[in-house]
Design a protein around this motif. Sequence first.
Motif: not given
Length: 277
Positions: A74, A120, A124, A126, A145-146
Amino acid sequence: MKSEKTSGKKGSRFLHEIKEWGKAILYAVVFGTIIRLFVFETMLVPTGSMIPTINPPARLFVEKITYSYREPDYGDIVVFWTPYVDIESQKYLRGFDKFMDFFSPAEFKGHVKYVKRLVGKPGDILELRRAPDYTAARPVYQLYVNGEVPPKLENRRYVKEGIFNDTRFYFGLAHPDDASVRFSLYYRLFQAYKGLIEYTEYYDSVLAPLGMETYIKTDPETGSVLVTVPEGFRFMMGDNSTESFDSRYFGFVPERAIVGSPMLTIWPLEDFGPLKK
């Protein structure tokens, strides 16, 4: 007789020199091609999608080793082949870029390279949520993210456009003349991109078979669009969100399209040096 022998020796030496130079050039081409295919290459960045990290027009030195033994994380800046043909971006390519295209993977021959930040990974979920510094005059968002903001993306702000604003955006971009998208907020944008990118084939052959309704949904409680990254793909976004044509617009990037990591700005000279990531 001596003059004939002398001229013969000179001619022989000349031919020998030509052969040696030919070998040297051949070795250089072979060695350069090997390096180009497996170790390093360059790319031109003609747009401002990554300002202030990368200022156009910039030429970057890209290393291809790192992501061959580990996947980008990331916030990493990633160079990748466009999974579709970008007709407009091809106009910016120099002679050197066009020549090096001969050595491109067959699947991406005639394509161009983009540079974005990975946000991502497969699996994941988003979502763009209003950032703490959001105002009515300046609507900015953070990427979750999550359900969490990755540490490397804490200071990044994005514009809620494309797929995060219209769950059928990818379809509309691929089929701008379809009657079902005529009343979309992005109808004019779909029409404008018809002659700029060749996107329909990529959508119909790669994205659509995945079942976009499985990966792009609207949260019934918040009304936000939730995007799930499919296996074998990545989601990329540019730092300069208002000027970046990224995964919000064209969709998921196949893992096999990833080229490498930009490590050095080699042009313009005033920006020469390691890329500040």
